[in-house]
Scaffold this active site. Structure first.
Site, mmCIF file in Angstrom:
data_model
loop_
_atom_site.group_PDB
_atom_site.id
_atom_site.type_symbol
_atom_site.label_atom_id
_atom_site.label_comp_id
_atom_site.label_asym_id
_atom_site.label_seq_id
_atom_site.Cartn_x
_atom_site.Cartn_y
_atom_site.Cartn_z
ATOM 1 N N TYR A 1 34.152 -33.516 -3.613
ATOM 2 C CA TYR A 1 35.431 -33.547 -2.894
ATOM 3 C C TYR A 1 36.247 -34.763 -3.333
ATOM 4 C CZ TYR A 1 38.685 -34.347 0.992
ATOM 5 O OH TYR A 1 39.801 -34.592 1.750
ATOM 6 N N SER B 1 42.210 -39.126 -0.050
ATOM 7 C CA SER B 1 41.052 -39.478 0.781
ATOM 8 C C SER B 1 40.452 -40.782 0.286
ATOM 9 C CB SER B 1 39.992 -38.375 0.705
ATOM 10 O OG SER B 1 38.765 -38.799 1.264
ATOM 11 N N PHE C 1 44.728 -30.048 11.331
ATOM 12 C CA PHE C 1 44.650 -31.133 12.312
ATOM 13 C C PHE C 1 45.798 -32.123 12.141
ATOM 14 C CE2 PHE C 1 42.603 -35.423 13.173
ATOM 15 C CZ PHE C 1 42.829 -35.374 14.543
ATOM 16 N N ARG D 1 48.632 -20.539 5.737
ATOM 17 C CA ARG D 1 48.011 -19.397 5.061
ATOM 18 C C ARG D 1 48.131 -18.097 5.847
ATOM 19 N NH1 ARG D 1 42.080 -20.990 3.260
ATOM 20 N NH2 ARG D 1 42.308 -19.000 2.174
ATOM 21 N N CYS E 1 49.590 -31.952 2.757
ATOM 22 C CA CYS E 1 48.399 -32.201 3.577
ATOM 23 C C CYS E 1 47.290 -31.198 3.320
ATOM 24 C CB CYS E 1 48.759 -32.147 5.059
ATOM 25 S SG CYS E 1 50.092 -33.229 5.571
ATOM 26 N N ALA E 2 47.639 -30.020 2.829
ATOM 27 C CA ALA E 2 46.660 -28.940 2.696
ATOM 28 C C ALA E 2 45.646 -29.250 1.602
ATOM 29 C CB ALA E 2 47.378 -27.628 2.392
ATOM 30 N N LYS F 1 39.985 -34.985 -5.490
ATOM 31 C CA LYS F 1 41.158 -35.737 -5.037
ATOM 32 C C LYS F 1 41.540 -36.808 -6.067
ATOM 33 C CE LYS F 1 42.099 -34.235 -0.740
ATOM 34 N NZ LYS F 1 43.438 -33.858 -0.239
ATOM 35 N N ALA G 1 38.810 -28.791 2.562
ATOM 36 C CA ALA G 1 38.274 -29.934 3.297
ATOM 37 C C ALA G 1 36.844 -30.246 2.900
ATOM 38 C CB ALA G 1 38.355 -29.672 4.794
ATOM 39 N N GLY H 1 26.429 -39.631 28.693
ATOM 40 C CA GLY H 1 25.896 -40.847 29.274
ATOM 41 C C GLY H 1 24.396 -40.987 29.137
#
Length: 313
Positions: A137, A111, A12, A33, A65-66, A141, A69, A186
């Site tokens: 996660y 993160s 992304f 990858r 960036c990889a 990091k 996630a 809505g």
């Protein structure tokens, strides 16, 4: 101009970052990858035994960036082990080889989970981490950040750490995409009386900060938090999405305490926390150190995001 290697090219963030780097005149090598016919693309896994040496000649800056996630419904038997393989060991394998190859700067997209899961009212996160995170996660990091700082001291390669919160923008998926779908219908929603504050960052703002960090000498060995610098409540976010889509906003003023209680009863307290809790970032250091301000306002970011979402239908 600098030669920049970007990992996570098809992700992304990577899909937005690479053309932005190219538009600034940088020579870009992208890492992904999957096989590709492009001559400037490297096919590699982020792993503790990856051999990066053949791909680092004349690289000046790496933008990493990889990573593995964060997901809400983790299926791994031991998530921390799996996160560490990629986010910690894989990152440090690349960084050490980069230093040996003479790469000048390593930009690590970390993160805000390194700081934690939530903030108290009027106590936003800063770059200081009070204690290691409990989330697997976030911990992976955090450990990568610690290793990178040690590497910078030992080798002299400059390290820049950027901790974003939830990133949204064209092509966003997961929870934010679900919010867009809710706002588009809505329908009456019991989310009209939530007075929390959460920091978000539009992908264009994050990309702009990363580009600043490629060449700005003041970024060397710094840690930066990033956001749109305009925190929103869940209620404000849903209203903003509806406005961006030209849809009516039908939000019922159900007390946040009721929603928190209901999500606990059904065994989903994390959902209640994300809807009603605070998660704020103090980006004053980022702005002061780099002379940087987010180029996109929230309303612009939301408009660009929902416009893309409607085009993808």
């Amino acid at each position: 101009m600098a030669k920049v290697l970007v990992t996570g090219a098809t992700g992304f963030l990577g899909r937005q970052l690479i053309p932005a780097c190219q538009s600034r005149g940088y020579t870009v090598c992208s890492v992904q990858r999957q096989e590709t016919a492009a001559s400037d693309t490297i096919v590699m896994d982020i792993a503790e035994d990856s051999n990066w040496q053949p791909h680092l000649d004349n690289v000046d800056v790496i933008i990493h960036c990889a990573g593995r996630a964060h997901v809400m419904n983790e299926s791994a038997v031991d998530p921390l082990v799996e996160y560490r393989k990629v986010n910690t060991a894989g990152t440090l394998q690349l960084a050490w080889q980069a230093a040996a190859a003479g790469v000048k700067r390593f930009i690590f997209i970390s993160s805000i989970k390194v700081n934690g899961e939530a903030t108290k009212p009027k106590q936003p996160f800063t770059t200081k981490v009070e204690q290691p995170p409990e989330d697997p996660y976030g911990l992976s990091k955090y450990e990568a950040e610690q290793g990178l700082r040690e590497l910078a001291e030992q080798t002299g390669m400059e390290v820049v750490i950027i901790r974003p919160p939830l990133v949204y923008g064209p092509g966003v998926k997961a929870n934010f995409a679900s919010l867009i779908k809710l706002a588009a219908k809505g329908l009456p929603l019991p989310l009209g009386a939530i007075h929390n504050l959460r920091s978000l960052v539009f992908v264009g703002n994050l990309v702009d900060l990363i580009i600043h960090c490629v060449s700005n000498p003041k970024a060397a060995n710094q840690t930066f938090l990033v956001s749109d610098d305009d925190d929103l409540s869940t209620t404000q976010l849903l209203k903003g999405l509806a406005t961006a889509m030209g849809k009516p906003s039908r939000l019922l003023p159900v007390p946040a305490s009721w929603l928190m209680g209901l999500t606990k009863i059904i065994g989903k307290p994390a959902i209640g926390e994300r809807l009603c809790g605070n998660l704020q970032l103090d980006i004053s250091h980022t702005k002061a150190c780099l002379g940087w301000t987010p180029p996109y306002r929230v309303a612009e970011g939301l408009k660009l995001t929902v416009t893309n979402a409607s085009q993808q239908k």
